[in-house]
Scaffold this active site. Sequence first.
Site, PDB file in Angstrom:
ATOM      1  N   ASN A  39       0.838  -1.199   0.000  1.00 34.43           N
ATOM      2  CA  ASN A  39       0.000   0.000   0.000  1.00 34.43           C
ATOM      3  C   ASN A  39       0.874   1.251   0.000  1.00 34.43           C
ATOM      4  OD1 ASN A  39       0.568  -0.871   2.687  1.00 34.43           O
ATOM      5  ND2 ASN A  39      -1.130   0.307   3.521  1.00 34.43           N
ATOM      6  N   GLU A  41       0.212   5.163   0.665  1.00 29.94           N
ATOM      7  CA  GLU A  41      -0.743   6.189   1.083  1.00 29.94           C
ATOM      8  C   GLU A  41      -0.288   7.571   0.620  1.00 29.94           C
ATOM      9  OE1 GLU A  41      -1.278   5.499   5.306  1.00 29.94           O
ATOM     10  OE2 GLU A  41      -2.417   3.668   4.905  1.00 29.94           O
ATOM     11  N   CYS A  50      -4.049   0.507  -2.477  1.00 28.28           N
ATOM     12  CA  CYS A  50      -3.912  -0.722  -1.694  1.00 28.28           C
ATOM     13  C   CYS A  50      -2.794  -1.602  -2.249  1.00 28.28           C
ATOM     14  CB  CYS A  50      -5.220  -1.508  -1.728  1.00 28.28           C
ATOM     15  SG  CYS A  50      -6.546  -0.800  -0.736  1.00 28.28           S
ATOM     16  N   GLU A  52      -2.938  -4.729  -2.987  1.00 29.43           N
ATOM     17  CA  GLU A  52      -3.410  -5.583  -4.081  1.00 29.43           C
ATOM     18  C   GLU A  52      -3.371  -4.821  -5.401  1.00 29.43           C
ATOM     19  OE1 GLU A  52      -4.810  -4.988  -1.156  1.00 29.43           O
ATOM     20  OE2 GLU A  52      -6.019  -6.670  -0.439  1.00 29.43           O
ATOM     21  N   CYS A  83     -10.301  -5.088   0.665  1.00 28.00           N
ATOM     22  CA  CYS A  83     -11.455  -4.185   0.597  1.00 28.00           C
ATOM     23  C   CYS A  83     -12.305  -4.516  -0.630  1.00 28.00           C
ATOM     24  CB  CYS A  83     -10.986  -2.731   0.557  1.00 28.00           C
ATOM     25  SG  CYS A  83     -10.325  -2.205  -1.034  1.00 28.00           S
ATOM     26  N   CYS A  86     -10.730  -3.767  -3.998  1.00 29.98           N
ATOM     27  CA  CYS A  86      -9.685  -4.711  -4.394  1.00 29.98           C
ATOM     28  C   CYS A  86     -10.268  -6.047  -4.805  1.00 29.98           C
ATOM     29  CB  CYS A  86      -8.663  -4.875  -3.280  1.00 29.98           C
ATOM     30  SG  CYS A  86      -7.534  -3.471  -3.195  1.00 29.98           S
TER      31      CYS A  86
HETATM   32  N1  THU Z   1      -5.188  -1.835   2.675  1.00 27.96           N
HETATM   33  C1  THU Z   1      -4.588  -2.584   1.710  1.00 27.96           C
HETATM   34  O1  THU Z   1      -3.579  -2.190   1.124  1.00 27.96           O
HETATM   35  N2  THU Z   1      -5.142  -3.789   1.417  1.00 27.96           N
HETATM   36  C2  THU Z   1      -6.172  -4.355   2.096  1.00 27.96           C
HETATM   37  O2  THU Z   1      -6.550  -5.474   1.782  1.00 27.96           O
HETATM   38  C3  THU Z   1      -6.811  -3.622   3.190  1.00 27.96           C
HETATM   39  C4  THU Z   1      -6.395  -2.218   3.351  1.00 27.96           C
HETATM   40  C5  THU Z   1      -4.541  -0.561   3.031  1.00 27.96           C
HETATM   41  C6  THU Z   1      -5.223   0.697   2.567  1.00 27.96           C
HETATM   42  C7  THU Z   1      -4.682   1.705   3.558  1.00 27.96           C
HETATM   43  O3  THU Z   1      -3.413   2.156   3.118  1.00 27.96           O
HETATM   44  C8  THU Z   1      -4.490   0.902   4.839  1.00 27.96           C
HETATM   45  O4  THU Z   1      -4.455  -0.462   4.434  1.00 27.96           O
HETATM   46  C9  THU Z   1      -5.577   1.106   5.876  1.00 27.96           C
HETATM   47  O5  THU Z   1      -6.831   0.948   5.327  1.00 27.96           O
END
Ligand code: THU
Length: 130
Positions: A39, A41, A50, A52, A83, A86
């Site tokens: 991920n 941000e 994310c 994925e 999520c 994803c």
């Molecule tokens: N996140 C992912 O990268 N993948 C997931 O399957 C769940 C959530 C990330 C998004 C964000 O950067 C952090 O986790 C918190 O939501």
Amino acid sequence: MSLIDTARAVRRNAHAPYSKFKVGAAIRAASGTIYAGCNVENVAYPEGTCAEAGAIAAMIAGGDTRIAEIAVIADSPKPVSPCGGCRQKIAEFADGDVEVILATTDNVVLKTTVADLLPGVFDADYMSKV
Ligand code: THU
């Protein structure tokens, strides 16, 4: 290296200064090549991506188009759940019976499938009359 270990390794590179929640993902493509993503941000929160999505982008950039297996890992109390967005992104490039391995950093593993994660997926068949 196992797919989970690849996801575990790339997770360390996650850029998650806002949520502090680092996630790693690894895809074994139909060709056998492994692609990884974490991920990333952004201070403008909705612009984050994310793990994925990162792994899928790496796969497409690498010239593969089909997911044979995918693993996702995070430091969560139970195996991390992709999520909704994803789930849809994974379904674009994977058959319903493709295995999805969800893991915690302390090795609790849940194995599921793309179809179980996203029943009733909207796919290209719905657009066949267009
Ligand atoms: N996140 C992912 O990268 N993948 C997931 O399957 C769940 C959530 C990330 C998004 C964000 O950067 C952090 O986790 C918190 O939501």
